[in-house]
Design a protein around this motif. Structure first.
Motif, PDB file in Angstrom:
ATOM      1  N   LEU A 122       0.827  -1.205   0.000  1.00 55.60           N
ATOM      2  CA  LEU A 122       0.000   0.000   0.000  1.00 55.60           C
ATOM      3  C   LEU A 122       0.867   1.264   0.000  1.00 55.60           C
ATOM      4  N   GLY A 123       1.988   1.213   0.739  1.00 57.77           N
ATOM      5  CA  GLY A 123       2.906   2.345   0.770  1.00 57.77           C
ATOM      6  C   GLY A 123       3.520   2.602  -0.598  1.00 57.77           C
ATOM      7  N   TYR A 124       3.887   1.523  -1.278  1.00 51.08           N
ATOM      8  CA  TYR A 124       4.468   1.658  -2.619  1.00 51.08           C
ATOM      9  C   TYR A 124       3.434   2.219  -3.591  1.00 51.08           C
ATOM     10  N   TYR A 125       2.213   1.718  -3.488  1.00 48.26           N
ATOM     11  CA  TYR A 125       1.135   2.219  -4.352  1.00 48.26           C
ATOM     12  C   TYR A 125       0.951   3.724  -4.148  1.00 48.26           C
ATOM     13  N   ALA A 126       0.880   4.135  -2.879  1.00 50.08           N
ATOM     14  CA  ALA A 126       0.659   5.551  -2.571  1.00 50.08           C
ATOM     15  C   ALA A 126       1.815   6.414  -3.049  1.00 50.08           C
ATOM     16  N   ALA A 127       3.032   5.943  -2.811  1.00 47.34           N
ATOM     17  CA  ALA A 127       4.219   6.725  -3.172  1.00 47.34           C
ATOM     18  C   ALA A 127       4.336   6.929  -4.675  1.00 47.34           C
ATOM     19  N   THR A 128       3.900   5.941  -5.452  1.00 44.83           N
ATOM     20  CA  THR A 128       4.018   6.012  -6.912  1.00 44.83           C
ATOM     21  C   THR A 128       2.765   6.543  -7.588  1.00 44.83           C
ATOM     22  N   SER A 129       1.718   6.786  -6.793  1.00 38.06           N
ATOM     23  CA  SER A 129       0.476   7.304  -7.350  1.00 38.06           C
ATOM     24  C   SER A 129       0.564   8.813  -7.536  1.00 38.06           C
ATOM     25  N   PRO A 130       0.275   9.317  -8.739  1.00 36.59           N
ATOM     26  CA  PRO A 130       0.329  10.768  -8.968  1.00 36.59           C
ATOM     27  C   PRO A 130      -0.695  11.534  -8.141  1.00 36.59           C
ATOM     28  N   LYS A 131      -1.763  10.846  -7.693  1.00 34.55           N
ATOM     29  CA  LYS A 131      -2.797  11.512  -6.903  1.00 34.55           C
ATOM     30  C   LYS A 131      -2.468  11.568  -5.413  1.00 34.55           C
ATOM     31  N   ILE A 132      -1.519  10.733  -4.975  1.00 31.46           N
ATOM     32  CA  ILE A 132      -1.186  10.702  -3.543  1.00 31.46           C
ATOM     33  C   ILE A 132       0.234  11.210  -3.316  1.00 31.46           C
ATOM     34  N   GLY A 133       1.231  10.446  -3.761  1.00 32.64           N
ATOM     35  CA  GLY A 133       2.609  10.889  -3.612  1.00 32.64           C
ATOM     36  C   GLY A 133       3.143  10.722  -2.203  1.00 32.64           C
ATOM     37  N   THR A 134       4.284  11.344  -1.938  1.00 35.04           N
ATOM     38  CA  THR A 134       4.980  11.150  -0.663  1.00 35.04           C
ATOM     39  C   THR A 134       4.816  12.320   0.308  1.00 35.04           C
ATOM     40  N   LYS A 135       3.904  13.240  -0.002  1.00 34.84           N
ATOM     41  CA  LYS A 135       3.690  14.378   0.894  1.00 34.84           C
ATOM     42  C   LYS A 135       2.556  14.092   1.869  1.00 34.84           C
ATOM     43  N   ILE A 136       2.700  14.593   3.088  1.00 41.23           N
ATOM     44  CA  ILE A 136       1.633  14.478   4.082  1.00 41.23           C
ATOM     45  C   ILE A 136       1.358  15.866   4.669  1.00 41.23           C
ATOM     46  N   PHE A 137       0.100  16.104   4.986  1.00 38.40           N
ATOM     47  CA  PHE A 137      -0.304  17.405   5.518  1.00 38.40           C
ATOM     48  C   PHE A 137      -0.069  17.442   7.025  1.00 38.40           C
ATOM     49  N   ILE A 138       0.470  18.553   7.506  1.00 37.66           N
ATOM     50  CA  ILE A 138       0.700  18.748   8.944  1.00 37.66           C
ATOM     51  C   ILE A 138      -0.495  19.508   9.523  1.00 37.66           C
ATOM     52  N   PHE A 140      -3.037  21.834  11.619  1.00 39.66           N
ATOM     53  CA  PHE A 140      -2.910  23.166  12.212  1.00 39.66           C
ATOM     54  C   PHE A 140      -1.863  24.031  11.503  1.00 39.66           C
ATOM     55  N   THR A 141      -1.425  23.620  10.333  1.00 34.66           N
ATOM     56  CA  THR A 141      -0.472  24.413   9.543  1.00 34.66           C
ATOM     57  C   THR A 141      -0.955  24.422   8.091  1.00 34.66           C
ATOM     58  N   GLN A 142      -0.153  25.009   7.215  1.00 35.77           N
ATOM     59  CA  GLN A 142      -0.424  24.953   5.788  1.00 35.77           C
ATOM     60  C   GLN A 142       0.703  24.195   5.088  1.00 35.77           C
ATOM     61  N   ILE A 143       1.353  23.325   5.860  1.00 35.58           N
ATOM     62  CA  ILE A 143       2.538  22.618   5.360  1.00 35.58           C
ATOM     63  C   ILE A 143       2.192  21.238   4.834  1.00 35.58           C
ATOM     64  N   ASN A 144       2.656  20.946   3.630  1.00 32.58           N
ATOM     65  CA  ASN A 144       2.623  19.594   3.075  1.00 32.58           C
ATOM     66  C   ASN A 144       4.065  19.108   3.059  1.00 32.58           C
ATOM     67  N   PHE A 145       4.387  18.244   4.003  1.00 30.48           N
ATOM     68  CA  PHE A 145       5.779  17.803   4.172  1.00 30.48           C
ATOM     69  C   PHE A 145       6.069  16.589   3.309  1.00 30.48           C
ATOM     70  N   ASP A 146       7.161  16.663   2.544  1.00 33.77           N
ATOM     71  CA  ASP A 146       7.548  15.565   1.663  1.00 33.77           C
ATOM     72  C   ASP A 146       8.504  14.624   2.397  1.00 33.77           C
ATOM     73  N   LEU A 147       8.059  13.394   2.615  1.00 35.63           N
ATOM     74  CA  LEU A 147       8.879  12.407   3.330  1.00 35.63           C
ATOM     75  C   LEU A 147       9.921  11.749   2.425  1.00 35.63           C
ATOM     76  N   GLY A 148       9.752  11.867   1.121  1.00 37.94           N
ATOM     77  CA  GLY A 148      10.740  11.313   0.196  1.00 37.94           C
ATOM     78  C   GLY A 148      10.958   9.819   0.382  1.00 37.94           C
ATOM     79  N   ILE A 149      12.231   9.434   0.529  1.00 40.00           N
ATOM     80  CA  ILE A 149      12.575   8.010   0.643  1.00 40.00           C
ATOM     81  C   ILE A 149      12.090   7.396   1.956  1.00 40.00           C
ATOM     82  N   TRP A 150      11.728   8.241   2.909  1.00 43.44           N
ATOM     83  CA  TRP A 150      11.262   7.741   4.199  1.00 43.44           C
ATOM     84  C   TRP A 150       9.770   7.461   4.196  1.00 43.44           C
ATOM     85  N   TYR A 151       9.115   7.715   3.079  1.00 42.18           N
ATOM     86  CA  TYR A 151       7.660   7.587   3.027  1.00 42.18           C
ATOM     87  C   TYR A 151       7.188   6.151   3.284  1.00 42.18           C
ATOM     88  N   ILE A 152       7.751   5.195   2.554  1.00 41.32           N
ATOM     89  CA  ILE A 152       7.299   3.804   2.698  1.00 41.32           C
ATOM     90  C   ILE A 152       7.585   3.260   4.107  1.00 41.32           C
TER      91      ILE A 152
END
Length: 321
Positions: A122-138, A140-152
């Motif tokens: 599921l992690g691989y699917y999400a990371a490679t999906s153009p609609k999801i990717g490796t960013k997560i929303f934080i 109480f902020t406006q930050i979308n943090f990119d986990l990169g190689i640490w995503y999976i």
């Protein structure tokens, strides 16, 4: 929005019908719950109550989704697949407990390997999906943090934590069902607000199925969801939040799950380090139970807390809702 309402009603109707069919079947198959000897003494009378009842809302959800969603690759179907996959892991665990006639199913290592395999996919699917990717929303902020190689690796830990947290919460009649029903309602509204309409339908399907199941799982329970149900629900919650890029939100809206897990960690750490227990028993719901609280009061309190946490979670998303 009408389709979500239909989803809730159809799933509720199917789940309500399946209860009287499957519960007697589980009885005949002798799929009774084995109660831990170290658990609360009041729970010993529950021994023999059918477990693996999670198949009621899993089957109900599958049928309803098959009726409403006809695209196998849709994000809502991906969430459904994870729901079923984690439910299968739970069913293996429940099955072994029934076979061994003890509250011991899959070994911790065996369960973890299965969880890693499913969550890794599921992690691989999400990371490679153009609609999801490796960013997560934080929150109480406006930050979308990119986990990169640490995503999976993050996703693997995230699924393990969420599924086990829901599993730990399933310790009183109707507790995990009631809390998760509210969490699913929250994610249905958020999914709809973010334009993930089919995912909102899936959330509504789970909510409706749980509402029907609660009829048989509320105190005094006629059936328990077992690991079949709790792991499936944990997987569904984790997948929905992951698709929305909101995995950190689970800590807020699923605060009851988090506190239940934290109580176990604190109890174990305290006993190993000092030889003393912080709580009368963990998870936390057992502490309240041994303090004289009735199961229904605990379920009501935890449900109220979940409603408040859902409102707080809404406030954490002003940038995207």
């Amino acid at each position: 929005m009408y389709k979500i309402v239909y989803a809730v009603l159809i799933a509720f109707f199917i789940s309500s019908i399946l209860g009287p069919i499957l519960i007697p079947l589980l009885h005949r198959l002798k799929f009774g719950q084995n109660i831990r000897e170290e658990g609360p003494k009041s729970h010993q009378k529950k021994a023999g109550t059918p477990t693996m009842g999670g198949i009621i809302f899993i089957i109900s959800s599958f049928i309803t989704m098959a009726i409403l969603i006809n695209k196998p690759s849709d994000e809502a179907m991906i969430a459904l697949y994870s729901f079923i996959a984690f439910g299968i892991i739970g069913a293996l665990d429940d099955g072994l407990k029934i076979i061994h006639k003890k509250n011991l199913g899959l070994r911790a290592a065996e369960k973890m390997i299965l969880l890693i395999i499913v969550s890794g996919v599921l992690g691989y699917y999400a990371a490679t999906s153009p609609k999801i990717g490796t960013k997560i929303f934080i929150p109480f902020t406006q930050i979308n943090f990119d986990l990169g190689i640490w995503y999976i690796p993050f996703v693997v830990l995230y699924y393990a934590a969420t599924t086990n947290a829901v599993n730990l919460t399933d310790g009183l009649d109707g507790l995990a069902t009631s809390v998760t029903l509210l969490v699913m309602t929250f994610f249905a509204l958020v999914s709809f607000g973010l334009g993930h309409y089919n995912l909102a339908i899936f959330c509504g399907v789970i909510a409706g199925s749980l509402l029907g199941f609660l009829r048989y799982n509320a105190f005094p329970a006629q059936v328990f969801m077992g690991d079949t149900g709790s792991l499936a629900l944990g997987g569904a919650i984790a997948s929905i939040a992951l698709i929305l890029k909101l995995p950190l939100l689970v800590i807020i809206v699923g605060g009851v799950y988090a506190v239940e897990t934290l109580s176990v960690i604190i109890q174990v750490a305290s006993f190993k380090l000092t030889g003393k227990r912080v709580f009368k028993m963990s998870p936390l719901h057992h502490h309240f139970e041994l303090s004289g609280w009735h199961e229904t009061k605990i379920v009501s309190l935890f449900s109220i807390i979940t409603v408040i946490l859902c409102l707080v979670a809404f406030l954490s998303l002003p940038a995207i809702i």
